[in-house]
Enzyme design. Structure first.
Site, PDB file in Angstrom:
ATOM      1  CE  LYS A 119      -0.988  -7.627   0.949  1.00  0.00           C
ATOM      2  NZ  LYS A 119      -0.216  -7.322   1.811  1.00  0.00           N
ATOM      3  CG  ASP A 133      -2.878  -7.126   8.258  1.00  0.00           C
ATOM      4  OD1 ASP A 133      -3.639  -7.735   7.439  1.00  0.00           O
ATOM      5  OD2 ASP A 133      -2.904  -6.081   8.147  1.00  0.00           O
ATOM      6  NE  ARG A 166      -3.421 -12.125   5.000  1.00  0.00           N
ATOM      7  CZ  ARG A 166      -3.471 -10.682   5.442  1.00  0.00           C
ATOM      8  NH1 ARG A 166      -2.416 -10.032   4.191  1.00  0.00           N
ATOM      9  NH2 ARG A 166      -3.927 -10.141   6.146  1.00  0.00           N
ATOM     10  CG  ASP A 219      -5.766  -5.157   1.384  1.00  0.00           C
ATOM     11  OD1 ASP A 219      -6.504  -5.945   2.220  1.00  0.00           O
ATOM     12  OD2 ASP A 219      -4.638  -4.525   2.059  1.00  0.00           O
ATOM     13  CD  GLU A 255     -12.541 -12.948   1.830  1.00  0.00           C
ATOM     14  OE1 GLU A 255     -13.894 -12.773   1.880  1.00  0.00           O
ATOM     15  OE2 GLU A 255     -11.886 -13.829   2.363  1.00  0.00           O
ATOM     16  CD1 TRP A 256      -6.924  -9.209   4.953  1.00  0.00           C
ATOM     17  CD2 TRP A 256      -9.121  -8.460   5.342  1.00  0.00           C
ATOM     18  NE1 TRP A 256      -6.914  -7.869   4.721  1.00  0.00           N
ATOM     19  CE2 TRP A 256      -8.256  -7.339   4.956  1.00  0.00           C
ATOM     20  CE3 TRP A 256     -10.548  -7.926   5.723  1.00  0.00           C
ATOM     21  CZ2 TRP A 256      -8.664  -6.071   4.658  1.00  0.00           C
ATOM     22  CZ3 TRP A 256     -10.923  -6.728   5.476  1.00  0.00           C
ATOM     23  CH2 TRP A 256      -9.981  -5.737   4.870  1.00  0.00           C
ATOM     24  N   GLY A 257      -9.657 -14.110   4.671  1.00  0.00           N
ATOM     25  CA  GLY A 257     -10.454 -15.261   5.100  1.00  0.00           C
ATOM     26  C   GLY A 257     -11.862 -14.900   5.572  1.00  0.00           C
ATOM     27  CG  ASP A 258     -13.315 -11.000   6.322  1.00  0.00           C
ATOM     28  OD1 ASP A 258     -12.463 -11.196   7.277  1.00  0.00           O
ATOM     29  OD2 ASP A 258     -13.693  -9.760   5.788  1.00  0.00           O
ATOM     30  CG  MET A 259     -17.355 -13.150   2.422  1.00  0.00           C
ATOM     31  SD  MET A 259     -18.751 -13.956   3.375  1.00  0.00           S
ATOM     32  CE  MET A 259     -19.722 -14.625   2.315  1.00  0.00           C
ATOM     33  CG  ASP A 290      -2.054   0.718   1.203  1.00  0.00           C
ATOM     34  OD1 ASP A 290      -2.210   1.778   0.078  1.00  0.00           O
ATOM     35  OD2 ASP A 290      -3.203   0.756   1.955  1.00  0.00           O
TER      36      ASP A 290
HETATM   37  C1  GLA Z   1      -4.233  -4.928   4.887  1.00  0.00           C
HETATM   38  C2  GLA Z   1      -3.444  -6.021   4.547  1.00  0.00           C
HETATM   39  C3  GLA Z   1      -1.879  -5.766   4.830  1.00  0.00           C
HETATM   40  C4  GLA Z   1      -1.579  -4.586   4.147  1.00  0.00           C
HETATM   41  C5  GLA Z   1      -2.433  -3.382   4.484  1.00  0.00           C
HETATM   42  C6  GLA Z   1      -1.918  -1.976   3.815  1.00  0.00           C
HETATM   43  O1  GLA Z   1      -4.355  -4.508   6.335  1.00  0.00           O
HETATM   44  O2  GLA Z   1      -3.764  -7.213   4.925  1.00  0.00           O
HETATM   45  O3  GLA Z   1      -1.224  -7.084   4.355  1.00  0.00           O
HETATM   46  O4  GLA Z   1      -1.414  -4.777   2.822  1.00  0.00           O
HETATM   47  O5  GLA Z   1      -3.621  -3.504   4.351  1.00  0.00           O
HETATM   48  O6  GLA Z   1      -2.690  -1.101   4.178  1.00  0.00           O
END
Ligand code: GLA
Length: 415
Positions: A173, A230, A226, A175, A208-212, A97
């Site tokens: 990547k 984090d 993902r 997000d 996607e952090w595993g949300d769905m 980011d």
């Molecule tokens: C989210 C992602 C992180 C990183 C930050 C950047 O939290 O999961 O890995 O990329 O955004 O803002």
């Protein structure tokens, strides 16, 4: 499973048996396998990428928003090559980011931050490529990225995918912030399609952090997804990511991998033993190995972890089957997974914070038939043990530490 002998793995889950049977029998062409697991493992993004988990570096864990300047990125690329990390497999150099200007340009394109990337992304990609490496970039399936420093790609998928391809980007990547509550199952496929039509193979990481539960659908749209929020540079954060990722093990396969987030090895918040645990679990879990420290200034200890070729070989084994926790007793755990050539990777993990533990791996748990005698290679000591083991192996493990082995059945067992 007609026509296949799968002796050592008869206790393993079905998809895994299929893969093993085929790997073992492919050479002699004697295996005709029809199995539901096959369809599951074949459903993957047709960009030809991610046959093994990706390896590389990303700016976020160490630098946050300040890691995408062209000086840091060029020096990081140089360091990956000069230290030998590139030679052991770390190929992707990934911006995170905050690499872009806060607004799109007059044509609606994303534009590199003029201050930190004065020569633009194409020039940076050319430089990274000239070192034999690949360049990754970051965007967001929303209106703004998570740091809110730059626009997201929602509604601009085709345009942005084309821009990335024209710059020579090799990895995206993607997000999940500020998405206006649009469903991930709409947003991620849209970018996947745009990338597939952009004219350049781009590894697609669904952040996607595993949300769905992207393990269930991610392989059709991306090369990794993902499974967690984090990671932070602490033992508890790292172990909880490992645990959350482990439950999706059956969904990993060549072309699509579970991603418990990037490595914290070398960032200073854990002991050396804890970082060894971190790297060992990521390796046996077939997780992407994306370094998150400043490789320009890493210690010898950090290098020795990240460059451990024997542990990397477990991660990159072409069988591509994610290892799992096969037994827990209090804070003692055994993780194991099959490798090509009838070998098995085993991790004996002591999660206790004070007490040493004697941990025993039983063949019954790790999927070896009773009576199998094996040779054990200690992957952190870089030593093949003199003792041969049959039915179990037992070791003392210090607190917050692990021992990692590769077991190979003795030749007489394979005839
Ligand atoms: C989210 C992602 C992180 C990183 C930050 C950047 O939290 O999961 O890995 O990329 O955004 O803002």
């Amino acid at each position: 499973m007609e026509g296949c002998r799968v002796r050592p793995w008869t206790r393993l889950p079905a998809p895994l048996l299929v893969a093993l049977a085929c790997a073992a029998a492919a050479a002699v062409g004697e295996c005709r396998v029809v199995h539901v697991g096959e369809a599951h493992r074949r459903s993957m993004l047709a960009n030809g990428l991610g046959a093994t988990p990706p390896m590389g570096w990303n700016s976020w864990n160490h630098f946050g928003c300040d890691g995408n300047g062209e000086v840091v990125i060029r020096e990081t690329a140089d360091a990956l090559v000069s230290t030998g990390l590139a030679a052991v497999g770390y190929k992707y150099v990934n911006l995170d980011d905050c690499w872009a200007e806060p607004e799109r340009d007059a044509k609606g394109n994303l534009a590199a931050n003029k201050k930190t990337l004065p020569h633009g992304i194409k020039a940076l990609a050319d430089y990274v490529h000239s070192k034999g490496l690949k360049l990754g970039i970051y965007s967001d399936a929303g209106y703004k990225t998570c740091a809110k420093a730059q626009p997201g790609s929602l509604g601009h998928e085709e345009q942005d995918a084309k821009t990335f391809a024209s710059w020579g980007i090799d990895y995206l990547k993607y997000d999940n912030c500020n998405n206006g509550d649009t469903k991930p199952l709409q947003r991620y496929p849209d970018m996947s399609k745009a990338l597939m039509q952009a004219g350049r193979p781009i590894f697609f990481n669904l952040c996607e952090w595993g949300d769905m539960h992207p393990a269930r659908w991610g392989a059709a749209y991306g090369n990794s997804w993902r499974t967690t929020n984090d990671i932070e540079d602490t033992w508890n954060s790292m172990m909880s990511r490992a645990d959350q990722n482990e439950v999706w093990a059956e969904y990993a396969r060549p072309g699509g991998w579970n991603d418990p987030d990037m490595l914290e090895v070398g960032n200073g918040g854990m002991t050396n033993d804890e970082y060894i645990v971190h790297f060992s679990i990521w390796a046996i879990s077939k997780a992407p190995l994306i370094i998150g420290c400043d490789v320009r200034h890493m210690s010898q200890d950090t290098y020795d972890i990240l460059a451990n070729k024997e542990v990397i070989a477990v991660n990159q084994d072409p069988l591509g089957i994610q290892g799992k926790k096969v037994r827990m007793e209090g804070s003692s755990e055994i993780w194991a997974g099959p490798l090509t050539g009838y070998r098995t990777a085993v991790l004996l993990l002591n999660r206790h914070d004070k007490d040493e533990a004697q941990i025993t791996a039983h063949w019954d748990d790790i999927g070896l038939p009773a009576g199998t005698a094996v040779e054990a290679r200690d992957l952190w000591m870089h030593k093949t043990l003199d003792t041969k083991f049959t039915d179990k192996m037992s070791f003392n493990v210090t607190p917050h530490a692990a021992r990692m082995f590769m077991l190979t059945p003795l030749k007489s067992q394979m005839d």
